[in-house]
Design a protein around this motif. Structure first.
Motif, PDB file in Angstrom:
ATOM      1  N   ALA A  18       0.854  -1.154  -0.125  1.00  0.00           N
ATOM      2  CA  ALA A  18       0.137  -0.094   0.138  1.00  0.00           C
ATOM      3  C   ALA A  18       0.813   1.147   0.119  1.00  0.00           C
ATOM      4  O   ALA A  18       1.938   1.305   0.672  1.00  0.00           O
ATOM      5  N   TYR A  19       0.497   2.277  -0.863  1.00  0.00           N
ATOM      6  CA  TYR A  19       1.288   3.655  -0.782  1.00  0.00           C
ATOM      7  C   TYR A  19       0.201   4.820  -0.615  1.00  0.00           C
ATOM      8  O   TYR A  19      -0.726   4.640  -1.245  1.00  0.00           O
ATOM      9  N   ARG A  20       1.006   5.744  -0.124  1.00  0.00           N
ATOM     10  CA  ARG A  20       0.206   7.091  -0.367  1.00  0.00           C
ATOM     11  C   ARG A  20       0.400   7.473  -1.744  1.00  0.00           C
ATOM     12  O   ARG A  20       1.277   7.132  -2.509  1.00  0.00           O
ATOM     13  N   LEU A  21      -0.796   8.032  -2.376  1.00  0.00           N
ATOM     14  CA  LEU A  21      -0.621   8.691  -3.777  1.00  0.00           C
ATOM     15  C   LEU A  21       0.538   9.224  -4.191  1.00  0.00           C
ATOM     16  O   LEU A  21       1.185   9.058  -5.109  1.00  0.00           O
ATOM     17  N   GLU A  22       0.959  10.271  -3.172  1.00  0.00           N
ATOM     18  CA  GLU A  22       2.048  10.876  -3.507  1.00  0.00           C
ATOM     19  C   GLU A  22       3.143  10.105  -3.858  1.00  0.00           C
ATOM     20  O   GLU A  22       4.196  10.441  -4.547  1.00  0.00           O
ATOM     21  N   VAL A  23       3.353   9.111  -3.250  1.00  0.00           N
ATOM     22  CA  VAL A  23       4.672   8.327  -3.407  1.00  0.00           C
ATOM     23  C   VAL A  23       4.723   7.755  -4.748  1.00  0.00           C
ATOM     24  O   VAL A  23       5.719   7.818  -5.473  1.00  0.00           O
ATOM     25  N   VAL A  24       3.670   7.202  -5.172  1.00  0.00           N
ATOM     26  CA  VAL A  24       3.722   6.569  -6.558  1.00  0.00           C
ATOM     27  C   VAL A  24       4.126   7.619  -7.646  1.00  0.00           C
ATOM     28  O   VAL A  24       4.389   6.916  -8.879  1.00  0.00           O
ATOM     29  N   LYS A  25       3.457   8.812  -7.385  1.00  0.00           N
ATOM     30  CA  LYS A  25       3.597   9.850  -8.580  1.00  0.00           C
ATOM     31  C   LYS A  25       4.692  10.261  -8.577  1.00  0.00           C
ATOM     32  O   LYS A  25       5.180  11.063  -9.572  1.00  0.00           O
ATOM     33  N   ASN A  26       5.819   9.980  -7.427  1.00  0.00           N
ATOM     34  CA  ASN A  26       7.099  10.597  -7.410  1.00  0.00           C
ATOM     35  C   ASN A  26       8.339   9.516  -7.416  1.00  0.00           C
ATOM     36  O   ASN A  26       9.438  10.214  -7.105  1.00  0.00           O
ATOM     37  N   ILE A  27       8.031   8.427  -7.694  1.00  0.00           N
ATOM     38  CA  ILE A  27       9.120   7.577  -7.973  1.00  0.00           C
ATOM     39  C   ILE A  27       9.115   6.923  -9.459  1.00  0.00           C
ATOM     40  O   ILE A  27       7.975   6.979  -9.992  1.00  0.00           O
ATOM     41  N   ASP A  28      10.047   6.562  -9.831  1.00  0.00           N
ATOM     42  CA  ASP A  28      10.165   6.061 -11.254  1.00  0.00           C
ATOM     43  C   ASP A  28      10.577   4.462 -11.109  1.00  0.00           C
ATOM     44  O   ASP A  28      11.715   4.276 -10.924  1.00  0.00           O
ATOM     45  N   VAL A  29       9.562   4.012 -11.431  1.00  0.00           N
ATOM     46  CA  VAL A  29       9.628   2.390 -11.557  1.00  0.00           C
ATOM     47  C   VAL A  29       9.960   1.941 -13.069  1.00  0.00           C
ATOM     48  O   VAL A  29       9.123   1.945 -13.669  1.00  0.00           O
ATOM     49  N   TYR A  30      11.311   1.496 -13.268  1.00  0.00           N
ATOM     50  CA  TYR A  30      11.911   0.861 -14.457  1.00  0.00           C
ATOM     51  C   TYR A  30      12.687  -0.317 -14.359  1.00  0.00           C
ATOM     52  O   TYR A  30      12.791  -0.852 -13.314  1.00  0.00           O
ATOM     53  N   GLY A  31      13.016  -0.806 -15.407  1.00  0.00           N
ATOM     54  CA  GLY A  31      13.698  -2.107 -15.790  1.00  0.00           C
ATOM     55  C   GLY A  31      12.776  -3.158 -15.062  1.00  0.00           C
ATOM     56  O   GLY A  31      11.751  -3.490 -15.266  1.00  0.00           O
ATOM     57  N   GLU A  32      13.856  -3.716 -13.967  1.00  0.00           N
ATOM     58  CA  GLU A  32      12.930  -4.702 -12.932  1.00  0.00           C
ATOM     59  C   GLU A  32      12.902  -4.410 -11.516  1.00  0.00           C
ATOM     60  O   GLU A  32      13.111  -5.139 -10.517  1.00  0.00           O
ATOM     61  N   MET A  33      12.982  -3.099 -11.519  1.00  0.00           N
ATOM     62  CA  MET A  33      12.999  -2.526 -10.054  1.00  0.00           C
ATOM     63  C   MET A  33      11.822  -2.748  -9.285  1.00  0.00           C
ATOM     64  O   MET A  33      11.507  -2.005  -8.060  1.00  0.00           O
ATOM     65  N   HIS A  34      10.670  -3.160  -9.626  1.00  0.00           N
ATOM     66  CA  HIS A  34       9.407  -3.471  -8.943  1.00  0.00           C
ATOM     67  C   HIS A  34       9.716  -4.035  -7.415  1.00  0.00           C
ATOM     68  O   HIS A  34       9.126  -3.717  -6.562  1.00  0.00           O
ATOM     69  N   ARG A  35      10.652  -4.821  -7.326  1.00  0.00           N
ATOM     70  CA  ARG A  35      11.074  -5.358  -6.108  1.00  0.00           C
ATOM     71  C   ARG A  35      11.565  -4.325  -5.055  1.00  0.00           C
ATOM     72  O   ARG A  35      11.390  -4.734  -3.778  1.00  0.00           O
ATOM     73  N   TYR A  36      11.980  -3.395  -5.657  1.00  0.00           N
ATOM     74  CA  TYR A  36      12.844  -2.379  -4.742  1.00  0.00           C
ATOM     75  C   TYR A  36      11.965  -1.125  -4.556  1.00  0.00           C
ATOM     76  O   TYR A  36      12.655  -0.062  -4.247  1.00  0.00           O
ATOM     77  N   ILE A  37      10.759  -0.929  -4.800  1.00  0.00           N
ATOM     78  CA  ILE A  37       9.984   0.290  -4.706  1.00  0.00           C
ATOM     79  C   ILE A  37      10.063   0.896  -3.280  1.00  0.00           C
ATOM     80  O   ILE A  37      10.361   2.057  -3.329  1.00  0.00           O
ATOM     81  N   PRO A  38       9.994   0.233  -2.245  1.00  0.00           N
ATOM     82  CA  PRO A  38      10.412   0.794  -0.912  1.00  0.00           C
ATOM     83  C   PRO A  38      11.887   1.468  -0.874  1.00  0.00           C
ATOM     84  O   PRO A  38      11.822   2.646  -0.440  1.00  0.00           O
ATOM     85  N   LEU A  39      12.812   0.882  -1.388  1.00  0.00           N
ATOM     86  CA  LEU A  39      13.816   1.654  -1.493  1.00  0.00           C
ATOM     87  C   LEU A  39      14.048   2.768  -2.503  1.00  0.00           C
ATOM     88  O   LEU A  39      14.764   3.722  -2.157  1.00  0.00           O
ATOM     89  N   LEU A  40      13.278   2.673  -3.487  1.00  0.00           N
ATOM     90  CA  LEU A  40      13.168   3.843  -4.494  1.00  0.00           C
ATOM     91  C   LEU A  40      12.685   4.834  -3.599  1.00  0.00           C
ATOM     92  O   LEU A  40      13.058   5.946  -3.813  1.00  0.00           O
ATOM     93  N   ALA A  41      11.545   4.604  -2.993  1.00  0.00           N
ATOM     94  CA  ALA A  41      10.624   5.552  -2.340  1.00  0.00           C
ATOM     95  C   ALA A  41      11.372   6.108  -1.069  1.00  0.00           C
ATOM     96  O   ALA A  41      11.638   7.484  -0.922  1.00  0.00           O
ATOM     97  N   LYS A  42      12.520   5.384  -0.312  1.00  0.00           N
ATOM     98  CA  LYS A  42      13.268   5.854   0.495  1.00  0.00           C
ATOM     99  C   LYS A  42      14.237   6.834   0.153  1.00  0.00           C
ATOM    100  O   LYS A  42      14.707   7.933   0.601  1.00  0.00           O
ATOM    101  N   ASN A  43      14.998   6.600  -1.171  1.00  0.00           N
ATOM    102  CA  ASN A  43      15.939   7.334  -1.698  1.00  0.00           C
ATOM    103  C   ASN A  43      15.227   8.658  -2.088  1.00  0.00           C
ATOM    104  O   ASN A  43      16.037   9.797  -2.093  1.00  0.00           O
ATOM    105  N   ALA A  44      13.858   8.652  -2.335  1.00  0.00           N
ATOM    106  CA  ALA A  44      13.277   9.823  -2.790  1.00  0.00           C
ATOM    107  C   ALA A  44      12.741  10.632  -1.545  1.00  0.00           C
ATOM    108  O   ALA A  44      12.070  11.769  -1.630  1.00  0.00           O
ATOM    109  N   GLY A  45      13.028  10.151  -0.432  1.00  0.00           N
ATOM    110  CA  GLY A  45      12.762  10.933   0.941  1.00  0.00           C
ATOM    111  C   GLY A  45      11.536  10.583   1.617  1.00  0.00           C
ATOM    112  O   GLY A  45      11.114  11.014   2.453  1.00  0.00           O
TER     113      GLY A  45
END
Length: 318
Positions: free
Chosen positions: A159-186
């Motif tokens: 589950a994500y706040r809408l703001e999170v999915v609008k501000n991260i870039d899921v590419y390649g095969e990075m779906h496993r690491y969305i929490p890490l992408l979000a963490k790097n985005a603040g």
């Protein structure tokens, strides 16, 4: 709108009607305002026809049809682009994720003001040797590198706040690491929740054992990008200068040693017969290549333009 439920899928014609009815029961029981977004990732069975029928009977069903299979990350990216709910739920279409978990996931995001709630399938019904054990080892490595205390990076139920999915870039095969992408985005308010895991009811898994190798390679990639993605010259330039300096000192030592032997008329081998000459030369060349790699990476980064990642054939209700 309270909820957007994003469901990527590939050849899940048998599970789709049951999954849809199950989600609908949960939405009605809790009086949620919702949308269900199916992303058909190039299915070759009757999945799209089933989705078309669902969208015809329920305008809250939205769908995207890829021309071919582009992968789960691209499917999630497309779903995130059109999601409008305050909370975005992702789940797989194979009935192994339980829709009855959705209300509690929603409450955790809204009441506890979290950015992400990641599912943890503590009790699994997969093969122990081919999936469970490799998954545990993979998740252990991911925790160490990512610095996130999550037990199940691969869990599709999140589950994500809408703001999170609008501000991260899921590419390649990075779906496993969305929490890490979000963490790097603040977005650091990340929590884990134990969720129910269902045994696969229809068909076979679309992921083989190679996904763990791909996952580890992706983990190294995302670690590098999070550390040096904005300034690759800091890594490659630093390594290049270090290696060039070591090679230069080695070459200087060889030259001084040769002059010393000539001055004192001491018999010595030719410089080109000294193996250290070639070692020093190789190190200097590698150092120069590292430096140039960093320079080129900086140029690419600064001139990078967004490219089309996938081709959408059809859409429904949006």
């Amino acid at each position: 709108m309270q909820l957007s439920i994003v469901i990527p899928l590939l050849n899940e014609e048998k599970s789709l009607p049951e999954l849809y009815n199950w989600i609908l029961e949960v939405m009605l029981a809790h009086s949620f305002s919702y949308e269900i977004i199916f992303i058909n990732d190039g299915s070759t069975d009757h999945s799209w026809q089933i989705i078309e029928d669902l969208a015809t009977t329920n305008h809250l069903v939205k769908a995207i049809h890829f021309k071919k299979n582009y992968g789960k990350s691209q499917a999630l990216h497309a779903g995130f682009l059109i999601a409008q709910g305050d909370v975005v739920i992702t789940m797989d279409a194979d009935l192994q994720d339980n829709p009855e978990e959705i209300p509690e996931l929603y409450q955790l995001i809204t009441k506890d003001n979290l950015d992400i709630v990641s599912g943890w399938k503590k009790k699994r019904y997969d093969n122990v040797i081919t999936k469970n054990l490799p998954s545990k080892l993979f998740n252990l490595a991911a925790r160490k590198v990512a610095g996130l205390e999550l037990h199940d990076f691969n869990c599709g139920l999140k589950a994500y706040r809408l703001e999170v999915v609008k501000n991260i870039d899921v590419y390649g095969e990075m779906h496993r690491y969305i929490p890490l992408l979000a963490k790097n985005a603040g977005y650091t308010k990340i929590r884990e929740k134990e969720v129910k895991h269902q045994a696969r009811k229809y068909g076979e898994t679309k992921f083989g054992s190679e996904r763990f190798l791909h996952g580890l390679l992706d983990l190294i990639t995302i670690w590098f990008l999070s550390k040096f993605g904005k300034n690759p010259m800091h890594l490659f330039g630093g390594l290049g200068i270090l290696m060039f300096f070591v090679g230069f000192l080695s070459a200087l030592y060889i030259g001084v040693s040769k002059l010393y032997h000539l001055y004192h008329q001491i018999q010595d081998i030719l410089v080109t017969q000294n193996p250290w000459f070639y070692i020093a030369l190789t190190v200097m060349i590698i150092g120069t290549l590292f430096f140039l790699t960093g320079f080129v990476a900086e140029l690419i980064l600064r001139s990078n333009r967004k490219t089309e990642r996938y081709k959408v054939s059809k859409t429904l209700n949006h």
